[in-house]
Write a protein that holds these residues in place. Structure first.
Motif, short mmCIF file in Angstrom:
data_model
loop_
_atom_site.label_atom_id
_atom_site.label_comp_id
_atom_site.label_asym_id
_atom_site.label_seq_id
_atom_site.Cartn_x
_atom_site.Cartn_y
_atom_site.Cartn_z
N SER A 41 1.04 4.02 -2.98
CA SER A 41 0.76 5.42 -2.65
C SER A 41 1.92 6.32 -3.08
O SER A 41 1.71 7.38 -3.67
CB SER A 41 0.50 5.55 -1.15
N HIS A 42 3.14 5.88 -2.80
CA HIS A 42 4.32 6.65 -3.18
C HIS A 42 4.40 6.81 -4.70
O HIS A 42 4.68 7.90 -5.21
CB HIS A 42 5.58 5.96 -2.65
N ASP A 64 0.82 -1.21 0.00
CA ASP A 64 0.00 0.00 0.00
C ASP A 64 0.86 1.26 0.00
O ASP A 64 0.58 2.22 -0.72
CB ASP A 64 -0.95 0.02 1.20
N SER A 65 1.92 1.27 0.82
CA SER A 65 2.81 2.43 0.88
C SER A 65 3.52 2.63 -0.45
O SER A 65 3.67 3.77 -0.92
CB SER A 65 3.86 2.23 1.97
#
Length: 91
Positions: free
Chosen positions: A64-65, A60-61
């Motif tokens: 998102s990045h 997820d990170s």
């Protein structure tokens, strides 16, 4: 809605439109790619809860990045285009 929020919304919508076009013009995934994705999903599902949650948070990170990076690049490409048009106008 501020001007910045409106610009961000415009950029995100444009990126989504371009990504849709990109995917429509790409050949379908091969059976090998589909199999690899399925194997990865099965692997993740069989992980203990703590490791599974850690991996999901990481994915997820990362996503998102990458989304923020895409918007940043698109916005600056747009601004570069505007600067170029102004430069050409001065010639």
């Amino acid at each position: 809605m501020t001007e910045r929020e409106l610009l961000d919304m415009f950029i995100q919508e444009r990126i989504n439109m371009l990504i849709d076009i990109f995917h429509k013009n790409q050949p379908n995934k091969s059976k090998k790619e589909d199999e690899q994705i399925l194997q990865a999903e099965i692997f993740i599902e069989t992980l203990p809860d703590k490791e599974k949650k850690l991996l999901e948070n990481y994915i997820d990170s990362l996503i998102s990045h990458l989304a923020l990076e895409e918007a940043f690049l698109y916005q600056h490409g747009f601004m570069d285009g505007m600067k170029l048009l102004k430069y050409i106008d001065r010639l």
